[in-house]
Scaffold this active site. Structure first.
Site, PDB file in Angstrom:
ATOM      1  N   HIS A  17      62.282  51.320   7.451  1.00 32.53           N
ATOM      2  CA  HIS A  17      62.946  50.612   7.914  1.00 32.53           C
ATOM      3  C   HIS A  17      64.201  50.100   7.126  1.00 32.53           C
ATOM      4  CE1 HIS A  17      58.927  49.474  10.272  1.00 32.53           C
ATOM      5  NE2 HIS A  17      59.982  49.754  11.229  1.00 32.53           N
ATOM      6  N   LYS A  41      50.599  40.847  22.261  1.00 40.05           N
ATOM      7  CA  LYS A  41      50.176  42.023  21.321  1.00 40.05           C
ATOM      8  C   LYS A  41      49.677  41.613  20.168  1.00 40.05           C
ATOM      9  CE  LYS A  41      52.857  46.023  19.664  1.00 40.05           C
ATOM     10  NZ  LYS A  41      54.434  46.634  19.863  1.00 40.05           N
ATOM     11  N   ARG A  90      63.152  59.310  13.765  1.00 38.58           N
ATOM     12  CA  ARG A  90      62.543  60.261  12.812  1.00 38.58           C
ATOM     13  C   ARG A  90      62.119  61.650  13.432  1.00 38.58           C
ATOM     14  NH1 ARG A  90      57.827  55.744  12.613  1.00 38.58           N
ATOM     15  NH2 ARG A  90      58.818  55.467  14.389  1.00 38.58           N
ATOM     16  N   SER A 128      54.788  52.463  10.699  1.00 39.07           N
ATOM     17  CA  SER A 128      53.902  51.054  10.563  1.00 39.07           C
ATOM     18  C   SER A 128      52.408  51.349  11.036  1.00 39.07           C
ATOM     19  CB  SER A 128      54.214  49.909  11.320  1.00 39.07           C
ATOM     20  OG  SER A 128      55.682  49.610  11.006  1.00 39.07           O
TER      21      SER A 128
HETATM   22  P1  ADP Z   1      58.830  49.024  17.631  1.00 38.34           P
HETATM   23  O1  ADP Z   1      57.711  48.253  17.742  1.00 38.34           O
HETATM   24  O2  ADP Z   1      60.278  48.560  18.374  1.00 38.34           O
HETATM   25  O3  ADP Z   1      58.899  50.697  17.649  1.00 38.34           O
HETATM   26  P2  ADP Z   1      59.123  49.481  14.742  1.00 38.34           P
HETATM   27  O4  ADP Z   1      58.823  48.437  13.757  1.00 38.34           O
HETATM   28  O5  ADP Z   1      57.893  50.529  14.791  1.00 38.34           O
HETATM   29  O6  ADP Z   1      59.247  48.667  16.060  1.00 38.34           O
HETATM   30  O7  ADP Z   1      60.294  50.252  14.372  1.00 38.34           O
HETATM   31  C1  ADP Z   1      61.569  49.642  14.618  1.00 38.34           C
HETATM   32  C2  ADP Z   1      62.762  50.613  14.673  1.00 38.34           C
HETATM   33  O8  ADP Z   1      62.559  51.305  13.184  1.00 38.34           O
HETATM   34  C3  ADP Z   1      62.511  51.902  15.601  1.00 38.34           C
HETATM   35  O9  ADP Z   1      63.912  52.246  15.796  1.00 38.34           O
HETATM   36  C4  ADP Z   1      61.803  52.933  14.867  1.00 38.34           C
HETATM   37  O10 ADP Z   1      62.211  54.170  15.235  1.00 38.34           O
HETATM   38  C5  ADP Z   1      62.476  52.726  13.520  1.00 38.34           C
HETATM   39  N1  ADP Z   1      61.509  53.366  12.349  1.00 38.34           N
HETATM   40  C6  ADP Z   1      60.388  53.140  12.210  1.00 38.34           C
HETATM   41  N2  ADP Z   1      59.802  53.689  10.943  1.00 38.34           N
HETATM   42  C7  ADP Z   1      60.929  54.260  10.733  1.00 38.34           C
HETATM   43  C8  ADP Z   1      61.028  55.420   9.482  1.00 38.34           C
HETATM   44  N3  ADP Z   1      59.934  55.442   8.871  1.00 38.34           N
HETATM   45  N4  ADP Z   1      62.124  55.801   9.217  1.00 38.34           N
HETATM   46  C9  ADP Z   1      63.296  55.397  10.107  1.00 38.34           C
HETATM   47  N5  ADP Z   1      63.318  54.717  11.207  1.00 38.34           N
HETATM   48  C10 ADP Z   1      61.894  54.211  11.489  1.00 38.34           C
END
Ligand code: ADP
Length: 156
Positions: A17, A41, A90, A128
Protein backbone atom coordinates in the site's frame (compact mmCIF):
# COMPACT_ATOMS: atom_id res chain seq x y z
CA UNK A 1 -4.23 20.90 -7.54
CA UNK A 2 -4.53 17.31 -8.67
CA UNK A 3 -5.79 15.00 -5.97
CA UNK A 4 -6.50 11.26 -5.89
CA UNK A 5 -8.42 9.12 -3.44
CA UNK A 6 -6.76 5.82 -2.49
CA UNK A 7 -9.55 3.72 -0.99
CA UNK A 8 -9.08 0.45 0.85
CA UNK A 9 -9.54 -1.43 4.08
CA UNK A 10 -5.84 -1.43 5.03
CA UNK A 11 -6.31 -4.20 7.60
CA UNK A 12 -3.32 -3.89 7.96
CA UNK A 13 -1.57 -1.18 5.86
CA UNK A 14 1.36 -2.90 4.10
CA UNK A 15 4.53 -1.99 2.24
CA UNK A 16 2.51 -2.71 -0.93
CA UNK A 17 0.00 0.00 0.00
CA UNK A 18 2.82 2.37 0.96
CA UNK A 19 4.40 1.86 -2.45
CA UNK A 20 1.13 2.66 -4.25
CA UNK A 21 0.72 5.91 -2.27
CA UNK A 22 4.31 6.91 -3.09
CA UNK A 23 3.79 6.14 -6.75
CA UNK A 24 0.52 8.10 -6.66
CA UNK A 25 2.46 11.10 -5.35
CA UNK A 26 4.54 11.13 -8.54
CA UNK A 27 1.32 11.83 -10.48
CA UNK A 28 -0.86 13.75 -8.03
CA UNK A 29 -0.22 16.74 -5.77
CA UNK A 30 -2.16 15.10 -2.98
CA UNK A 31 -3.25 11.55 -2.14
CA UNK A 32 -6.16 11.05 0.24
CA UNK A 33 -5.90 7.59 1.79
CA UNK A 34 -9.53 6.72 2.47
CA UNK A 35 -10.31 3.88 4.85
CA UNK A 36 -13.61 2.33 3.85
CA UNK A 37 -15.71 1.36 6.85
CA UNK A 38 -18.25 -1.39 6.47
CA UNK A 39 -20.16 -1.92 9.71
CA UNK A 40 -20.91 -5.52 8.69
CA UNK A 41 -17.25 -6.39 8.06
CA UNK A 42 -15.19 -7.37 11.09
CA UNK A 43 -11.59 -6.16 10.85
CA UNK A 44 -8.53 -7.30 12.78
CA UNK A 45 -7.61 -3.67 13.58
CA UNK A 46 -10.02 -0.95 14.60
CA UNK A 47 -10.43 2.17 12.53
CA UNK A 48 -8.50 4.45 14.89
CA UNK A 49 -5.49 2.12 14.86
CA UNK A 50 -5.48 2.00 11.05
CA UNK A 51 -5.85 5.80 10.79
CA UNK A 52 -2.98 6.36 13.23
CA UNK A 53 -0.61 4.00 11.42
CA UNK A 54 -1.14 5.60 8.04
CA UNK A 55 -0.88 9.12 9.47
CA UNK A 56 2.34 8.08 11.16
CA UNK A 57 3.77 6.65 7.91
CA UNK A 58 3.31 10.04 6.24
CA UNK A 59 3.84 12.38 9.18
CA UNK A 60 6.62 14.18 7.28
CA UNK A 61 4.66 14.48 4.05
CA UNK A 62 1.76 16.92 3.99
CA UNK A 63 0.76 15.70 0.52
CA UNK A 64 -0.95 12.71 2.16
CA UNK A 65 -4.18 12.92 4.15
CA UNK A 66 -5.92 10.03 5.86
CA UNK A 67 -9.71 9.90 6.19
CA UNK A 68 -12.41 7.32 6.67
CA UNK A 69 -15.69 6.93 4.85
CA UNK A 70 -18.81 4.82 4.80
CA UNK A 71 -20.77 3.95 1.72
CA UNK A 72 -19.89 4.49 -1.90
CA UNK A 73 -16.33 5.39 -2.86
CA UNK A 74 -17.63 7.76 -5.55
CA UNK A 75 -19.40 9.74 -2.81
CA UNK A 76 -16.16 9.90 -0.84
CA UNK A 77 -14.53 11.29 -4.00
CA UNK A 78 -17.14 14.05 -4.14
CA UNK A 79 -16.71 14.78 -0.44
CA UNK A 80 -12.95 15.14 -0.87
CA UNK A 81 -13.19 16.99 -4.17
CA UNK A 82 -11.47 14.57 -6.44
CA UNK A 83 -12.45 12.62 -9.53
CA UNK A 84 -9.51 10.21 -9.44
CA UNK A 85 -9.50 6.84 -7.69
CA UNK A 86 -6.05 5.34 -7.23
CA UNK A 87 -5.78 1.55 -7.03
CA UNK A 88 -2.92 -0.91 -7.05
CA UNK A 89 -2.62 -3.95 -9.30
CA UNK A 90 -0.67 -7.05 -8.31
CA UNK A 91 -2.04 -9.74 -10.58
CA UNK A 92 -4.37 -10.39 -13.50
CA UNK A 93 -7.00 -11.35 -10.92
CA UNK A 94 -6.66 -7.89 -9.34
CA UNK A 95 -7.09 -6.39 -12.80
CA UNK A 96 -10.33 -8.25 -13.53
CA UNK A 97 -11.77 -7.33 -10.13
CA UNK A 98 -10.65 -3.70 -10.32
CA UNK A 99 -11.92 -3.32 -13.87
CA UNK A 100 -15.43 -4.32 -12.81
CA UNK A 101 -15.45 -1.86 -9.93
CA UNK A 102 -13.99 0.91 -12.08
CA UNK A 103 -16.59 0.40 -14.81
CA UNK A 104 -19.47 0.53 -12.35
CA UNK A 105 -18.00 3.61 -10.66
CA UNK A 106 -17.68 5.50 -13.92
CA UNK A 107 -21.13 4.34 -14.96
CA UNK A 108 -22.54 5.75 -11.71
CA UNK A 109 -20.57 8.96 -12.09
CA UNK A 110 -18.99 9.67 -15.49
CA UNK A 111 -16.59 12.21 -13.93
CA UNK A 112 -14.80 9.46 -12.03
CA UNK A 113 -11.54 8.15 -13.45
CA UNK A 114 -9.76 5.14 -11.96
CA UNK A 115 -5.99 5.18 -12.15
CA UNK A 116 -4.10 1.91 -11.78
CA UNK A 117 -0.56 1.56 -10.60
CA UNK A 118 1.39 -1.67 -10.95
CA UNK A 119 2.79 -3.16 -7.80
CA UNK A 120 6.56 -3.60 -7.62
CA UNK A 121 7.54 -7.24 -8.09
CA UNK A 122 8.59 -7.62 -4.46
CA UNK A 123 5.12 -6.64 -3.24
CA UNK A 124 2.98 -8.72 -5.57
CA UNK A 125 2.60 -11.53 -3.03
CA UNK A 126 1.81 -9.16 -0.16
CA UNK A 127 -1.84 -8.94 0.79
CA UNK A 128 -3.52 -7.89 4.02
CA UNK A 129 -5.24 -11.28 4.09
CA UNK A 130 -1.97 -13.22 4.04
CA UNK A 131 -0.48 -10.91 6.66
CA UNK A 132 -3.46 -11.40 8.99
CA UNK A 133 -2.85 -15.15 8.71
CA UNK A 134 0.83 -14.69 9.55
CA UNK A 135 -0.11 -12.55 12.55
CA UNK A 136 -2.66 -15.11 13.78
CA UNK A 137 -0.34 -18.06 13.45
CA UNK A 138 3.00 -16.65 14.53
CA UNK A 139 4.61 -16.11 11.10
CA UNK A 140 7.25 -13.51 10.25
CA UNK A 141 5.14 -10.60 9.03
CA UNK A 142 7.36 -7.62 10.00
CA UNK A 143 9.17 -7.38 6.68
CA UNK A 144 5.89 -6.76 4.86
CA UNK A 145 4.80 -3.85 7.05
CA UNK A 146 6.00 -0.24 7.43
CA UNK A 147 7.71 0.45 10.79
CA UNK A 148 4.75 2.56 11.93
CA UNK A 149 2.41 -0.42 11.68
CA UNK A 150 2.41 -1.94 15.16
CA UNK A 151 0.17 -5.00 15.22
CA UNK A 152 0.01 -5.43 18.99
CA UNK A 153 -3.61 -4.24 19.01
CA UNK A 154 -4.77 -7.09 16.78
CA UNK A 155 -8.21 -8.46 17.58
CA UNK A 156 -7.50 -12.11 16.93
P1 ADP B 1 -9.87 -3.51 -0.51
O1 ADP B 1 -10.62 -4.00 0.67
O2 ADP B 1 -10.48 -2.32 -1.18
O3 ADP B 1 -9.43 -4.57 -1.49
P2 ADP B 1 -7.14 -3.34 0.36
O4 ADP B 1 -6.75 -2.61 1.59
O5 ADP B 1 -6.94 -4.82 0.35
O6 ADP B 1 -8.60 -2.89 0.14
O7 ADP B 1 -6.39 -2.75 -0.91
C1 ADP B 1 -6.50 -1.41 -1.29
C2 ADP B 1 -5.79 -1.21 -2.62
O8 ADP B 1 -4.41 -1.53 -2.50
C3 ADP B 1 -6.29 -2.09 -3.76
O9 ADP B 1 -6.21 -1.35 -4.96
C4 ADP B 1 -5.31 -3.21 -3.81
O10 ADP B 1 -5.24 -3.79 -5.10
C5 ADP B 1 -4.05 -2.47 -3.48
N1 ADP B 1 -3.02 -3.34 -2.91
C6 ADP B 1 -3.15 -4.17 -1.87
N2 ADP B 1 -1.98 -4.80 -1.61
C7 ADP B 1 -1.10 -4.37 -2.56
C8 ADP B 1 0.26 -4.68 -2.88
N3 ADP B 1 0.93 -5.58 -2.19
N4 ADP B 1 0.82 -4.03 -3.92
C9 ADP B 1 0.11 -3.14 -4.63
N5 ADP B 1 -1.16 -2.82 -4.40
C10 ADP B 1 -1.78 -3.42 -3.39
Amino acid sequence: MKRALFPGTFDPFTNGHLDIVNKGLTMFDEVVVAIGVNALKKTMFDLETRLNWIQDCFKHDNRVRVVSYEGLTIKACKAHQTQFILRGLRTAADFEYEKQIALVNSDQDPDIQSVFVLSEQQYTAVSSTVIRDLIRHGGDFKKYLPDAVDVSAAQL
